[in-house]
Design a protein around this motif. Structure first.
Motif, PDB file in Angstrom:
ATOM      1  N   ASN A  51     -22.618 -67.191 -50.895  1.00 24.08           N
ATOM      2  CA  ASN A  51     -22.431 -67.010 -49.615  1.00 24.08           C
ATOM      3  C   ASN A  51     -23.675 -67.193 -48.775  1.00 24.08           C
ATOM      4  OD1 ASN A  51     -21.074 -65.733 -47.477  1.00 24.08           O
ATOM      5  ND2 ASN A  51     -21.814 -63.864 -47.989  1.00 24.08           N
ATOM      6  N   ARG A 118     -20.811 -67.630 -38.252  1.00 21.76           N
ATOM      7  CA  ARG A 118     -20.460 -66.436 -37.869  1.00 21.76           C
ATOM      8  C   ARG A 118     -20.803 -66.393 -36.374  1.00 21.76           C
ATOM      9  NH1 ARG A 118     -22.987 -66.284 -42.574  1.00 21.76           N
ATOM     10  NH2 ARG A 118     -21.988 -65.243 -44.252  1.00 21.76           N
ATOM     11  N   TRP A 121     -17.453 -66.267 -34.776  1.00 24.07           N
ATOM     12  CA  TRP A 121     -16.777 -64.944 -35.122  1.00 24.07           C
ATOM     13  C   TRP A 121     -17.247 -64.126 -33.911  1.00 24.07           C
ATOM     14  CZ3 TRP A 121     -17.775 -63.349 -40.909  1.00 24.07           C
ATOM     15  CH2 TRP A 121     -17.314 -64.289 -41.787  1.00 24.07           C
ATOM     16  N   GLU A 135     -11.594 -57.422 -41.609  1.00 19.07           N
ATOM     17  CA  GLU A 135     -12.194 -58.507 -42.319  1.00 19.07           C
ATOM     18  C   GLU A 135     -12.148 -58.165 -43.886  1.00 19.07           C
ATOM     19  OE1 GLU A 135     -16.332 -57.773 -42.492  1.00 19.07           O
ATOM     20  OE2 GLU A 135     -16.818 -59.741 -42.832  1.00 19.07           O
ATOM     21  N   GLY A 137     -13.415 -58.967 -47.580  1.00 18.74           N
ATOM     22  CA  GLY A 137     -14.676 -59.908 -48.116  1.00 18.74           C
ATOM     23  C   GLY A 137     -15.690 -59.529 -47.195  1.00 18.74           C
ATOM     24  N   VAL A 138     -16.735 -58.649 -47.661  1.00 17.19           N
ATOM     25  CA  VAL A 138     -17.817 -57.996 -46.963  1.00 17.19           C
ATOM     26  C   VAL A 138     -19.207 -58.661 -47.383  1.00 17.19           C
ATOM     27  CG1 VAL A 138     -18.935 -55.962 -46.297  1.00 17.19           C
ATOM     28  CG2 VAL A 138     -16.290 -55.813 -46.533  1.00 17.19           C
ATOM     29  N   ASP A 139     -19.309 -58.590 -48.848  1.00 15.99           N
ATOM     30  CA  ASP A 139     -20.533 -58.841 -49.356  1.00 15.99           C
ATOM     31  C   ASP A 139     -21.670 -57.969 -49.044  1.00 15.99           C
ATOM     32  OD1 ASP A 139     -22.387 -60.424 -51.268  1.00 15.99           O
ATOM     33  OD2 ASP A 139     -22.672 -61.958 -49.841  1.00 15.99           O
ATOM     34  N   LEU A 142     -23.099 -58.866 -43.637  1.00 16.99           N
ATOM     35  CA  LEU A 142     -23.653 -59.788 -42.329  1.00 16.99           C
ATOM     36  C   LEU A 142     -22.552 -60.061 -41.493  1.00 16.99           C
ATOM     37  CD1 LEU A 142     -25.938 -61.322 -41.108  1.00 16.99           C
ATOM     38  CD2 LEU A 142     -25.283 -63.142 -42.861  1.00 16.99           C
ATOM     39  N   GLY A 143     -21.465 -60.418 -41.941  1.00 16.27           N
ATOM     40  CA  GLY A 143     -20.460 -60.594 -41.099  1.00 16.27           C
ATOM     41  C   GLY A 143     -19.794 -59.557 -40.423  1.00 16.27           C
ATOM     42  N   ASP A 167     -13.549 -54.841 -49.262  1.00 16.98           N
ATOM     43  CA  ASP A 167     -14.151 -55.692 -50.399  1.00 16.98           C
ATOM     44  C   ASP A 167     -13.927 -54.615 -51.745  1.00 16.98           C
ATOM     45  OD1 ASP A 167     -16.770 -57.906 -50.333  1.00 16.98           O
ATOM     46  OD2 ASP A 167     -16.289 -56.817 -52.286  1.00 16.98           O
ATOM     47  N   ILE A 168     -13.780 -55.392 -52.643  1.00 19.32           N
ATOM     48  CA  ILE A 168     -13.389 -54.943 -53.937  1.00 19.32           C
ATOM     49  C   ILE A 168     -14.763 -54.458 -54.712  1.00 19.32           C
ATOM     50  CG2 ILE A 168     -13.577 -57.119 -55.341  1.00 19.32           C
ATOM     51  CD1 ILE A 168     -10.967 -56.366 -56.370  1.00 19.32           C
ATOM     52  N   GLY A 190     -11.818 -51.665 -52.528  1.00 18.67           N
ATOM     53  CA  GLY A 190     -10.585 -51.964 -53.133  1.00 18.67           C
ATOM     54  C   GLY A 190     -10.207 -53.594 -52.965  1.00 18.67           C
ATOM     55  N   ASP A 191      -8.864 -53.460 -53.777  1.00 20.58           N
ATOM     56  CA  ASP A 191      -8.353 -54.865 -53.417  1.00 20.58           C
ATOM     57  C   ASP A 191      -7.909 -55.192 -52.252  1.00 20.58           C
ATOM     58  OD1 ASP A 191      -7.301 -57.393 -54.825  1.00 20.58           O
ATOM     59  OD2 ASP A 191      -5.394 -56.614 -54.006  1.00 20.58           O
ATOM     60  N   SER A 210     -12.276 -63.564 -48.509  1.00 22.12           N
ATOM     61  CA  SER A 210     -12.623 -62.517 -49.924  1.00 22.12           C
ATOM     62  C   SER A 210     -12.368 -63.741 -51.075  1.00 22.12           C
ATOM     63  CB  SER A 210     -11.484 -61.459 -49.950  1.00 22.12           C
ATOM     64  OG  SER A 210     -10.056 -62.053 -49.813  1.00 22.12           O
ATOM     65  N   ASP A 211     -11.510 -63.247 -51.957  1.00 21.74           N
ATOM     66  CA  ASP A 211     -11.201 -64.182 -53.021  1.00 21.74           C
ATOM     67  C   ASP A 211     -10.573 -65.404 -52.339  1.00 21.74           C
ATOM     68  OD1 ASP A 211      -9.745 -65.638 -54.953  1.00 21.74           O
ATOM     69  OD2 ASP A 211      -8.961 -63.880 -55.974  1.00 21.74           O
TER      70      ASP A 211
HETATM   71  C1  LIG Z   1     -17.893 -64.848 -49.081  1.00 25.74           C
HETATM   72  S1  LIG Z   1     -18.161 -63.040 -49.611  1.00 25.74           S
HETATM   73  C2  LIG Z   1     -17.958 -62.421 -47.996  1.00 25.74           C
HETATM   74  C3  LIG Z   1     -18.751 -62.872 -46.850  1.00 25.74           C
HETATM   75  C4  LIG Z   1     -18.804 -61.953 -45.791  1.00 25.74           C
HETATM   76  N1  LIG Z   1     -17.596 -61.799 -44.923  1.00 25.74           N
HETATM   77  C5  LIG Z   1     -19.968 -62.497 -44.879  1.00 25.74           C
HETATM   78  O1  LIG Z   1     -19.706 -62.596 -43.723  1.00 25.74           O
HETATM   79  O2  LIG Z   1     -21.086 -62.576 -45.259  1.00 25.74           O
HETATM   80  C6  LIG Z   1     -16.647 -62.780 -50.447  1.00 25.74           C
HETATM   81  C7  LIG Z   1     -16.399 -61.299 -50.952  1.00 25.74           C
HETATM   82  O3  LIG Z   1     -15.012 -60.977 -51.041  1.00 25.74           O
HETATM   83  C8  LIG Z   1     -15.164 -59.966 -52.187  1.00 25.74           C
HETATM   84  N2  LIG Z   1     -13.816 -60.122 -52.845  1.00 25.74           N
HETATM   85  C9  LIG Z   1     -13.417 -60.847 -53.767  1.00 25.74           C
HETATM   86  N3  LIG Z   1     -12.100 -60.611 -54.247  1.00 25.74           N
HETATM   87  C10 LIG Z   1     -11.866 -59.632 -53.382  1.00 25.74           C
HETATM   88  C11 LIG Z   1     -10.592 -58.929 -53.438  1.00 25.74           C
HETATM   89  N4  LIG Z   1      -9.397 -59.230 -54.119  1.00 25.74           N
HETATM   90  N5  LIG Z   1     -10.257 -57.965 -52.427  1.00 25.74           N
HETATM   91  C12 LIG Z   1     -11.264 -57.512 -51.690  1.00 25.74           C
HETATM   92  N6  LIG Z   1     -12.392 -58.313 -51.807  1.00 25.74           N
HETATM   93  C13 LIG Z   1     -12.602 -59.235 -52.606  1.00 25.74           C
HETATM   94  C14 LIG Z   1     -16.138 -60.290 -53.173  1.00 25.74           C
HETATM   95  O4  LIG Z   1     -16.701 -58.771 -53.595  1.00 25.74           O
HETATM   96  C15 LIG Z   1     -17.493 -60.657 -52.066  1.00 25.74           C
HETATM   97  O5  LIG Z   1     -18.026 -59.689 -51.660  1.00 25.74           O
END
Ligand SMILES: C[S@@+](CC[C@H](N)C(=O)[O-])C[C@H]1O[C@@H](n2cnc3c(N)ncnc32)[C@H](O)[C@@H]1O
Length: 277
Positions: A51, A118, A121, A135, A137-139, A142-143, A167-168, A190-191, A210-211
């Motif tokens: 990321n 971003r 966005w 949104e 996928g949070v990591d 930042l987003g 985010d998972i 969660g997923d 996310s994934d």
């Molecule tokens: C590229 S990062 C997200 C970046 C974030 N949007 C940003 O602006 O920096 C991908 C995120 O997706 C999450 N992730 C992966 N598989 C997932 C799933 N099945 N459900 C929810 N989140 C998931 C990971 O844990 C990771 O934090």
């Protein structure tokens, strides 16, 4: 016979590939040397392992302004103002720097804040004023904070909104837990497919980040379809890698447009923004 005429004559013979080889070698070597230089510097100055963050080149930023203007059907001057708005937002920058400096995983994050695509966005949220963003996928968050900063400005202009960030990873989103940004962010661990299914408010803007497997991206757009408000905007952070969103747009009678970012002074070739509406 002049040198130019000799070159032209050779270009028409079977010797042409051999004659052109030194120039071709020099071109590719110059390019690869530049990538190697930037990569070596990055290895010792950055701490990121995924990321990646970076600024955009000036040209890429300008293309982004025109892209957002087209997707949001608004004037490019207004979009440029919104891009400048987030870049000059010192409160957001200080919040992010302090959050990263105090994080348990700070050894894997860069102190300097760089938003990359971003900022697009942000400008989209400022232009469209969505009441509810999702949104995936949070990591670090930042987003989420960038989206929240846009929502807070919209609220000050009389158009409030919230972002549900999914985010998972239970450790995700540490930057999104601090006020004033936390006041408009609902962080759900969660997923994403299950969390989208549980949404109880219409979605005006959906962002897949996310994934990034084809299957998961496709499943997210399918899961969110019954939750979308009329005229909703769908974004993908994966649009430079997969054909999922354009196919989805075609199937559902939407338009599609993609932007490919160009990072400044970084080895990573960049991601992009796909939009369907
Ligand atoms: C590229 S990062 C997200 C970046 C974030 N949007 C940003 O602006 O920096 C991908 C995120 O997706 C999450 N992730 C992966 N598989 C997932 C799933 N099945 N459900 C929810 N989140 C998931 C990971 O844990 C990771 O934090």
């Amino acid at each position: 016979m002049s040198a130019t005429n000799i070159r032209r004559a050779i270009a028409r013979t079977p010797l042409a590939p051999v004659a052109a080889f030194p120039k071709r070698l020099a071109n590719v070597a110059r390019h690869d040397a530049r990538v190697l230089r930037v990569s070596a510097k990055w290895l010792f100055t950055s701490r990121e392992h995924h990321n990646y963050t970076y600024d955009l080149t000036a040209l890429s930023r300008e293309h982004l302004a025109w892209y957002v203007a087209a997707v949001c059907d608004t004037g490019v001057k207004q979009v440029r103002q919104h891009l400048a708005e987030i870049e000059k937002d010192d409160q957001l920058r200080r919040h992010l720097e302090a959050g990263i400096a105090g994080a348990a995983r700070r050894g894997l994050a860069d102190q300097r804040v760089r938003y990359g695509r971003r900022i697009g966005w942000y400008a989209i949220v400022r232009a469209r004023r969505p009441a509810h963003i999702v949104e995936t996928g949070v990591d670090k968050g930042l987003g989420s904070c960038v989206l929240a900063a846009a929502l807070l400005r919209n609220a000050a202009d009389g158009a409030p909104g919230r972002v549900t960030s999914l985010d998972i990873n239970p450790e995700a989103g540490y930057l999104a837990k601090v006020e004033p940004y936390a006041s408009v962010i609902d962080l759900v661990i969660g997923d994403s497919i299950a969390a989208i299914g549980a949404l109880d408010r219409p979605v005006d803007m959906f962002l897949h980040d996310s994934d990034h497997s084809v299957e998961h991206e496709r499943n997210e757009f399918t899961a969110v379809e019954p939750k979308l408000a009329p005229g909703a905007l769908l974004l993908s952070d994966n649009a430079t890698k997969t054909n999922v969103l354009p196919k989805y747009a075609e199937k559902t009678g939407r338009r599609f447009l993609a932007y490919r970012e160009t990072p400044k002074a970084h080895w990573f070739p960049g991601d992009g923004i796909g939009a369907a509406w």
